[in-house]
Scaffold this motif. Structure first.
Motif, short mmCIF file in Angstrom:
data_model
loop_
_atom_site.label_atom_id
_atom_site.label_comp_id
_atom_site.label_asym_id
_atom_site.label_seq_id
_atom_site.Cartn_x
_atom_site.Cartn_y
_atom_site.Cartn_z
N LEU A 80 -45.75 15.12 -33.18
CA LEU A 80 -46.63 16.01 -32.42
C LEU A 80 -47.01 15.47 -31.06
O LEU A 80 -47.62 16.16 -30.25
CB LEU A 80 -47.88 16.34 -33.24
CG LEU A 80 -47.61 17.09 -34.56
CD1 LEU A 80 -48.89 17.28 -35.34
CD2 LEU A 80 -46.94 18.43 -34.29
N VAL B 133 -46.46 24.98 -37.48
CA VAL B 133 -46.92 24.64 -36.13
C VAL B 133 -46.20 25.56 -35.15
O VAL B 133 -44.96 25.56 -35.09
CB VAL B 133 -46.64 23.16 -35.77
CG1 VAL B 133 -46.97 22.90 -34.29
CG2 VAL B 133 -47.46 22.23 -36.66
N TRP C 191 -50.39 20.73 -40.82
CA TRP C 191 -49.32 19.85 -41.30
C TRP C 191 -49.57 19.60 -42.79
O TRP C 191 -50.66 19.17 -43.17
CB TRP C 191 -49.32 18.53 -40.55
CG TRP C 191 -48.11 17.67 -40.84
CD1 TRP C 191 -47.80 17.04 -42.02
CD2 TRP C 191 -47.04 17.36 -39.94
NE1 TRP C 191 -46.60 16.37 -41.93
CE2 TRP C 191 -46.12 16.54 -40.65
CE3 TRP C 191 -46.78 17.68 -38.62
CZ2 TRP C 191 -44.95 16.05 -40.06
CZ3 TRP C 191 -45.61 17.19 -38.04
CH2 TRP C 191 -44.71 16.38 -38.75
N LEU D 200 -50.14 23.51 -28.33
CA LEU D 200 -50.68 22.67 -29.40
C LEU D 200 -52.00 22.06 -28.95
O LEU D 200 -52.11 21.53 -27.84
CB LEU D 200 -49.68 21.55 -29.72
CG LEU D 200 -49.95 20.70 -30.96
CD1 LEU D 200 -49.89 21.55 -32.22
CD2 LEU D 200 -48.94 19.56 -31.04
N PHE E 151 -56.32 23.22 -35.93
CA PHE E 151 -55.31 22.34 -36.55
C PHE E 151 -55.91 21.68 -37.79
O PHE E 151 -57.04 21.16 -37.75
CB PHE E 151 -54.85 21.28 -35.56
CG PHE E 151 -53.83 20.32 -36.12
CD1 PHE E 151 -52.57 20.76 -36.49
CD2 PHE E 151 -54.13 18.98 -36.28
CE1 PHE E 151 -51.63 19.89 -37.01
CE2 PHE E 151 -53.20 18.09 -36.78
CZ PHE E 151 -51.94 18.54 -37.15
N ASP F 219 -52.42 26.28 -37.00
CA ASP F 219 -51.46 25.20 -37.20
C ASP F 219 -51.95 24.26 -38.29
O ASP F 219 -53.15 23.94 -38.34
CB ASP F 219 -51.26 24.40 -35.91
CG ASP F 219 -50.58 25.19 -34.82
OD1 ASP F 219 -49.85 26.15 -35.14
OD2 ASP F 219 -50.78 24.86 -33.63
#
Length: 409
Positions: free
Chosen positions: A83, A307, A297, A25, A30, A295
């Motif tokens: 996260l 993710v 959200w 991550l 993102f 990734d």
């Protein structure tokens, strides 16, 4: 945001993810998608997870527009806890709906500020909101721009009154073009117009008028989608009753070719089957994030997230969504952990739609044989093919769904 949710395994009440999903991550792009489910009225063709004020009246304050930004901010803070503390600046933000601009501009700015506070924004982050042409004015746009939004997408759909009426769109022809000018004046670097082709009763001339109007407005991005008659919509019911004809695939293909011809002549370059931009900077980076398996959200009712190979989705109804957050629970209803084979197939499905195509080494032996046939049939471009990539020709774009099916076998 489609209205139907898939089946899946339960999500822990705190929303925690498997350890393997968090591995790496911050090394992958993102983004955040914020779903705003409110609409002033429901379009007859739409099956997205949206609600009018009348439909939410019985839900009371918990599902109201007035408290919605606070609920999204609560989920943003929950996302930060899930996260962990890894440095994770947000590269793209996209507010979709629904009509995000039914909320006050200050609420859209507050949601962005929460992302900035919890995660930080990457340098040059793309921050987009969708908007209906009748839901903004110059003052509203200026407030968004001042608050950090730098890209806006207007739902134009058509320039012809009878087509707009059939689609249940309430703006007047000419208003989307004026919005482009207002957005430019407010300082938006990037502006998109969404178009829909293949509406029953739309002629070739109607479509050409819409293309000319969109191009004449001067956005740096245009999206053009064929109308899909979704089960459960008012439009589908009218088609089923025989009130409206179903537009056949040949008409859709002709309209797509008209779009490619007009947009290419005006300096727009296709980079995804339904999307054109005047420059590489004008591409929608947030959508590219989806298409390349990065990734993101998704916050809001019915929003989907991904993710590290784990996909999950939230409760659909705004009241159920808000209640979960008020109780300190995740609003996620279910999730799936994607196997390596699932991820391989998804990469082919999505990347083949891009101008760059997908790597041939993603394909099985049967898929590579299908790719060779597609090349011989003029559906794949020989230049990227020689460099190890399957990329669609114009004819291939018209038959993209069939090409994909063959390549994933």
């Amino acid at each position: 945001m489609p209205s139907a949710l898939p089946d899946g395994e339960p999500v822990p009440s705190d929303g925690s993810l498997p350890a393997h999903a968090l591995h790496g991550l911050g090394e992958r792009p993102f983004g955040f998608y914020l779903h705003v489910p409110y609409c002033a009225s429901r379009c007859g063709y739409c099956d997205f997870n949206t609600y009018t004020a009348t439909e939410l009246r019985s839900s009371g304050a918990v599902a109201s527009q007035e408290t919605y930004a606070d609920n999204v901010i609560a989920e943003i803070r929950q996302a930060r806890r899930v996260l962990g503390e890894v440095d994770l600046p947000v590269e793209t933000v996209f507010l979709g709906g629904g009509t995000p601009t039914l909320l006050p501009a200050r609420d859209l700015v507050r949601m962005l500020a929460a992302l900035r506070e919890e995660f930080g924004l990457a340098p040059g982050a793309e921050v987009t909101t969708e908007a209906n042409p009748e839901s903004v004015d110059p003052a509203y746009l200026a407030e968004l721009r001042e608050g950090g939004y730098n890209r806006i997408s207007f739902g134009m759909q058509s320039a012809r009154p009878h087509v707009l009426a059939l689609l249940d769109r309430h703006h007047t022809p000419g208003r989307p073009e004026a919005c482009v000018a207002e957005a430019r004046a407010a300082g938006f670097a990037h502006v998109n117009l969404d178009l829909i082709y293949g509406t029953p009763g739309e002629s070739d001339q109607d479509w050409q008028v819409s293309l000319d109007a969109a191009i004449g407005a001067g956005p740096d991005h245009v999206s053009a989608y064929s109308l899909i008659v979704e089960d459960g919509t008012r439009l589908a019911a009218r088609v089923k009753r025989g009130e409206l004809p179903m537009i056949d695939d040949d008409v859709h293909a002709d309209r797509y070719l008209m779009a490619e011809t007009a947009l290419a002549a005006a300096g727009y370059h296709w980079y995804e089957v339904s999307n054109w931009a005047t420059t590489p900077e004008g591409r929608c980076r947030h959508n590219e994030l989806y298409w390349t398996g990065a990734d993101w959200w998704g916050a809001g009712p019915g929003a989907h997230s991904h993710v590290g190979g784990v996909r999950w989705w939230n409760a659909k109804h705004p009241a159920a969504y808000a209640q979960a957050l008020a109780e300190g629970r995740t609003p996620a209803l279910g999730r799936e952990v994607l196997a390596d084979e699932d991820r391989r197939v998804e990469r082919i499905l999505l990347e083949l739609r891009l101008a760059e195509g997908c790597p041939l080494d993603l394909l099985t032996a049967a898929g590579r044989a299908a790719a060779a046939r597609a090349l011989a049939d003029g559906l794949l471009d020989p230049v990227p093919y020689a460099a190890g990539r399957a990329a669609l020709t114009l004819r291939g774009r018209l038959l993209a769904d069939g090409v994909v099916r063959d390549l994933v076998d």
